[in-house]
Write a protein that holds these residues in place. Structure first.
Motif, PDB file in Angstrom:
ATOM      1  N   LEU A  34       2.762   9.039   5.490  1.00 35.64           N
ATOM      2  CA  LEU A  34       3.009   7.913   5.507  1.00 35.64           C
ATOM      3  C   LEU A  34       1.877   6.839   5.560  1.00 35.64           C
ATOM      4  O   LEU A  34       0.936   7.153   6.085  1.00 35.64           O
ATOM      5  CB  LEU A  34       3.735   7.535   7.348  1.00 35.64           C
ATOM      6  N   ILE A  36       1.103   4.028   5.901  1.00 34.90           N
ATOM      7  CA  ILE A  36       0.861   2.885   6.664  1.00 34.90           C
ATOM      8  C   ILE A  36       0.282   3.250   7.982  1.00 34.90           C
ATOM      9  O   ILE A  36       0.636   4.203   8.770  1.00 34.90           O
ATOM     10  CB  ILE A  36       2.361   2.348   7.015  1.00 34.90           C
ATOM     11  N   ARG A  37      -0.656   2.358   8.570  1.00 33.85           N
ATOM     12  CA  ARG A  37      -1.339   2.534   9.703  1.00 33.85           C
ATOM     13  C   ARG A  37      -0.650   2.182  10.825  1.00 33.85           C
ATOM     14  O   ARG A  37       0.002   1.010  10.801  1.00 33.85           O
ATOM     15  CB  ARG A  37      -2.813   1.853   9.710  1.00 33.85           C
ATOM     16  N   ARG A  38      -1.007   2.650  12.004  1.00 33.95           N
ATOM     17  CA  ARG A  38      -0.219   2.115  13.172  1.00 33.95           C
ATOM     18  C   ARG A  38      -0.875   0.754  13.558  1.00 33.95           C
ATOM     19  O   ARG A  38      -2.295   0.829  13.728  1.00 33.95           O
ATOM     20  CB  ARG A  38      -0.196   2.956  14.308  1.00 33.95           C
ATOM     21  N   TYR A 208       7.002   1.587   9.505  1.00 35.44           N
ATOM     22  CA  TYR A 208       6.037   2.535  10.387  1.00 35.44           C
ATOM     23  C   TYR A 208       7.088   3.322  11.244  1.00 35.44           C
ATOM     24  O   TYR A 208       7.119   4.612  11.513  1.00 35.44           O
ATOM     25  CB  TYR A 208       5.224   1.915  10.833  1.00 35.44           C
ATOM     26  N   ARG A 211      10.555   5.016   9.487  1.00 36.59           N
ATOM     27  CA  ARG A 211      10.206   5.931   8.477  1.00 36.59           C
ATOM     28  C   ARG A 211      11.298   6.240   7.397  1.00 36.59           C
ATOM     29  O   ARG A 211      11.515   7.256   6.952  1.00 36.59           O
ATOM     30  CB  ARG A 211      10.029   7.544   9.189  1.00 36.59           C
ATOM     31  N   VAL A 216       9.752   2.136   3.152  1.00 39.27           N
ATOM     32  CA  VAL A 216       8.107   2.505   2.749  1.00 39.27           C
ATOM     33  C   VAL A 216       7.633   2.373   1.462  1.00 39.27           C
ATOM     34  O   VAL A 216       6.993   1.523   1.146  1.00 39.27           O
ATOM     35  CB  VAL A 216       8.028   4.013   3.197  1.00 39.27           C
TER      36      VAL A 216
END
Length: 253
Positions: A34, A36-38, A208, A211, A216
């Motif tokens: 993924l 994408i950062r949290r 995020y 998913r 995304v």
């Protein structure tokens, strides 16, 4: 065929974006990595759920009053996550819908979250409420006061009600987490809430949590588009300053 000014450059830009989205989608499906950062706001949701559990008071998830759009679908994913955490901790969350078309969607999302948490029998349909737009503001403020909510989640397409809800939650001492892509409402959320997803962060949070490869891919393409736009602006400004209109003429094609 006559191509109007700017149409060719828009077509090229569109093709680049579609290619980036498709490539990102395929890569995510293949690797599961993924890109994408949290966001800290998602960790704040866990903190808020822990707070309502300790205090024995409910949370309130209020969606915006704007039309059903991309923000709404992103907020659905955040709602799903919050509802699942609430179910796991045997807490309670009241969901307020301003649009009739979102009511059945929300019911299914929350029921599915409880099912995913293994607590489907604890799902209470009365906690998913449709509040007509004409009475939404008064109804939400009444819920805040009567239920003494310990946390509020304000996500979606917000307009002037952002300040009304955020200030009401602030008055009763609730922990507040918010997010909207309507930038003209962000100052009110930032001033009154503990955590705010600013602008397009709400889409990043939705992608995020879900998913979903399509989400995304589109998010990655959107970020690439920003870099391209900023790059064209910077290079174009420098060239124009030097007396060269190459970028300007290129975009006009």
């Amino acid at each position: 065929m006559i191509i109007r000014d700017g149409r060719l450059s828009l077509l090229v830009f569109f093709v680049i974006m579609m290619a980036a989205a498709w490539q990102s989608l395929r890569r995510f499906r293949r690797t599961g990595t993924l890109p994408i950062r949290r966001l800290p706001g998602l960790d704040a949701i866990d903190e808020a759920v822990g707070r309502i559990t300790e205090m024995g008071r409910p949370a309130a998830f209020v969606q915006g009053t704007g039309p059903l759009d991309a923000q709404s679908f992103a907020s659905f994913e955040i709602m799903r996550y919050a509802a699942e955490q609430v179910a796991k901790h045997d807490a309670r969350m009241i969901i307020c819908n301003a649009l009739p078309e979102t009511q059945p969607i929300t019911e299914e999302i929350v029921r599915g979250a409880y099912r995913q948490a293994g607590r489907e029998e604890a799902y209470n349909p009365d906690d998913v409420r449709y509040l007509a737009d004409t009475s939404l503001r008064a109804a939400v403020l009444g819920i805040f006061q009567r239920e003494k909510v310990a946390a509020t989640f304000l996500f979606g397409n917000y307009y002037h009600e952002s300040l009304i809800f955020a200030e009401a939650g602030n008055v009763i001492g609730a922990m507040q987490i918010s997010g909207t892509a309507n930038t003209h409402q962000l100052p009110f959320f930032v001033a009154c809430c503990d955590y705010t997803l600013i602008g397009e962060e709400i889409f990043a949070a939705g992608a995020y949590l879900s998913r979903n490869p399509a989400q995304v891919g589109s998010l990655v393409a959107q970020e690439l588009g920003k870099f391209i736009a900023v790059g064209l602006i910077v290079v174009g400004a420098l060239l124009v300053t030097a007396g060269n209109n190459f970028i300007v003429e290129l975009i006009k094609r």
